[in-house]
Design an enzyme around this catalytic site. Sequence first.
Site, PDB file in Angstrom:
ATOM      1  N   GLU A 136     112.168  52.346  90.734  1.00 10.94           N
ATOM      2  CA  GLU A 136     110.826  52.344  91.301  1.00 10.94           C
ATOM      3  C   GLU A 136     109.808  52.163  90.184  1.00 10.94           C
ATOM      4  OE1 GLU A 136     109.763  52.650  94.461  1.00 10.94           O
ATOM      5  OE2 GLU A 136     111.483  53.488  95.555  1.00 10.94           O
TER       6      GLU A 136
ATOM      7  N   ASP B 175     107.960  45.203  98.795  1.00  6.41           N
ATOM      8  CA  ASP B 175     107.861  45.526  97.372  1.00  6.41           C
ATOM      9  C   ASP B 175     108.964  44.862  96.543  1.00  6.41           C
ATOM     10  OD1 ASP B 175     109.413  47.523  98.914  1.00  6.41           O
ATOM     11  OD2 ASP B 175     109.678  48.576  97.027  1.00  6.41           O
TER      12      ASP B 175
END
Length: 185
Positions: free
Chosen positions: A121, A170
């Site tokens: 992430e 994303d």
Amino acid sequence: MTMFNINPQSGLLESASYLASPHHDERPQDTLIDMVVIHGISLPPGEFGSNTVESFFCGQLDASSHPALADIADMRVSAHLFIKRTGEIIQFVPFTKRAWHAGESSFAGRVSCNDFSIGIELEGTDDIPYEEMQYKQLGGVIQAMMRAYPSITRNRVVGHADIAPGRKTDPGPVFDWTFLKGILA
């Protein structure tokens, strides 16, 4: 660029801070780790610099701290690594374990990407450019992963949107894949 190392016994990135997430389990037996999935996250959405993501991945999210957090308060998710905008790296799950980052997913005809991938992430959003330091740290970490897990190649570094199209976007259109691939060359 920093040279990173992965401890093969512990499955930990030696220079990262480690905050153990309860949100993981064992990978299926004899599973080859052969992919990296890059994500983008900010909590609350569009805000950077707090410890909210860390609290979320560790199952300690204070949903009352912001209205946007109420919908995710009971979710059980994690990633192997989180790279903050400052370049700080935090590990939540050993690479040898299955983090819960991809959800319903498929790549090259294989489903359940959590089984065979490492989830990273980046602190960010789909529409705010990531920091150069994040790319440098990400590139160095992926190089260490390619040494530790030789089945991970440049072509097996993908975005969350690539494995869950239509459901996830994303790391977003502002993510500079060309810059990252240049680091990995």
